[in-house]
Enzyme design. Sequence first.
Site, PDB file in Angstrom:
ATOM      1  N   GLY A   7     -48.552 -75.951 -34.118  1.00  0.00           N
ATOM      2  CA  GLY A   7     -47.431 -76.496 -33.353  1.00  0.00           C
ATOM      3  C   GLY A   7     -46.376 -77.024 -34.319  1.00  0.00           C
ATOM      4  N   GLY A  10     -42.136 -77.971 -33.803  1.00  0.00           N
ATOM      5  CA  GLY A  10     -41.578 -79.028 -32.961  1.00  0.00           C
ATOM      6  C   GLY A  10     -40.923 -80.150 -33.757  1.00  0.00           C
ATOM      7  N   ASP A  52     -51.415 -68.743 -31.638  1.00  0.00           N
ATOM      8  CA  ASP A  52     -51.564 -69.434 -30.366  1.00  0.00           C
ATOM      9  C   ASP A  52     -52.835 -70.271 -30.488  1.00  0.00           C
ATOM     10  OD1 ASP A  52     -52.166 -70.260 -27.840  1.00  0.00           O
ATOM     11  OD2 ASP A  52     -52.046 -68.274 -26.906  1.00  0.00           O
ATOM     12  N   TYR A 141     -49.497 -85.920 -19.097  1.00  0.00           N
ATOM     13  CA  TYR A 141     -49.420 -86.075 -20.558  1.00  0.00           C
ATOM     14  C   TYR A 141     -50.369 -87.195 -21.007  1.00  0.00           C
ATOM     15  CZ  TYR A 141     -47.115 -87.175 -25.065  1.00  0.00           C
ATOM     16  OH  TYR A 141     -46.833 -87.424 -26.381  1.00  0.00           O
ATOM     17  N   LYS A 145     -53.779 -87.298 -23.224  1.00  0.00           N
ATOM     18  CA  LYS A 145     -53.889 -88.109 -24.447  1.00  0.00           C
ATOM     19  C   LYS A 145     -55.148 -88.980 -24.425  1.00  0.00           C
ATOM     20  CE  LYS A 145     -50.394 -86.664 -26.848  1.00  0.00           C
ATOM     21  NZ  LYS A 145     -50.727 -85.682 -27.919  1.00  0.00           N
ATOM     22  N   ILE A 171     -40.358 -91.117 -31.199  1.00  0.00           N
ATOM     23  CA  ILE A 171     -39.993 -90.878 -32.597  1.00  0.00           C
ATOM     24  C   ILE A 171     -38.533 -90.458 -32.661  1.00  0.00           C
ATOM     25  CG2 ILE A 171     -40.466 -89.514 -34.661  1.00  0.00           C
ATOM     26  CD1 ILE A 171     -43.348 -89.290 -33.756  1.00  0.00           C
TER      27      ILE A 171
HETATM   28  N1  SER Z   1     -42.196 -89.161 -27.027  1.00  0.00           N
HETATM   29  C1  SER Z   1     -43.224 -88.922 -26.057  1.00  0.00           C
HETATM   30  C2  SER Z   1     -42.649 -88.705 -24.710  1.00  0.00           C
HETATM   31  O1  SER Z   1     -41.652 -89.337 -24.410  1.00  0.00           O
HETATM   32  C3  SER Z   1     -44.157 -90.088 -25.997  1.00  0.00           C
HETATM   33  O2  SER Z   1     -45.194 -89.909 -26.859  1.00  0.00           O
HETATM   34  O3  SER Z   1     -43.177 -87.979 -23.936  1.00  0.00           O
END
Ligand code: SER
Length: 315
Positions: A7, A10, A52, A141, A145, A171
């Site tokens: 990945g 990104g 992949d 999401y 996690k 980030i």
């Molecule tokens: N930056 C991510 C998001 O906003 C959070 O880990 O989905």
Amino acid sequence: MKILVVGAGGQIGTELIPHLQKTYGEDNIIAADLKSDIVERLSKSSRAVMLDATDAGAYSEVIREQKINRIYNLVALLSATGEKNPQIAWKINMGALLNSLEISKEYGCALFTPSSIGAFGESTPHTKTPQDTVMRPNTMYGVCKVSGELLSDYYYHRFGVDTRSVRFPGIISNGALPGGGTTDYAVEVFYEIVKIGNFTCPIPENSFMDMLYMPDALRACTELMDADPAKLRHRNSFNVTAMSFSPEILFAEIKKHVPGANFNYDIDPVKAAIADSWPDSLDDTCAREEWGWKPEWDLSGMVQDMLKAIRVKLA
Ligand code: SER
């Protein structure tokens, strides 16, 4: 040390590759991504392969051929995109993770998979969120996690796989754009203000979230993986943070340098609800104590550096 980053195309991977090259030597780093145009871009400055990560056979082959012993698994659909396609988010995020874990077990690789502030939810204490606390996320999401943290700890305890992870906050960076995240506004604002002097924010003005500037995030990726395992009481996953702010606070800081900047709000209800369910500020004491985590960038330094970098980029 031979490192594979899956990945890699990104927001994090694009800057992690040169950081790893500087730290461990160019020849020892291999960037992998799913899309051919991204692999072509990556191959201009690094060794790169098309992969992949949900294809276990192809993944194993790369590990064997390249004699990999450390993996950074950065494959993930982010929070807002995940809400549009929850089933696909589960398939991709968990598929890539399970393969990474099985492969690490089979070939003796150390494995870093980022977790996120998204692993927390409404019932989590929102200020100074502790390392060990309630984790009942409201997004797919976040469900991925938390499951990923549990699975990674399981593989460590059950099979001795050297899994390590941090819970990244938003980030902020000036390389590749993030995509589909709730914290993306804090990156997008710099581009819009430099381009047109105007930004419309999808997050409510008083919604606090933790953030990190990319150079600190990159150091977290390498410092945790190089840390003495004897000192780690936790593994998956460490709270890390450098700053916590709301849109209102970030925009006031930007205005100090761009007095004519204009900010409006057009709230995205999905993102607003996600932001509301996440912590306002994390307690990262465990990371500081167990592997010496210490952020170097604060809000004011980050804003100045971002404006400088985006002006150069868009010139
Ligand atoms: N930056 C991510 C998001 O906003 C959070 O880990 O989905």
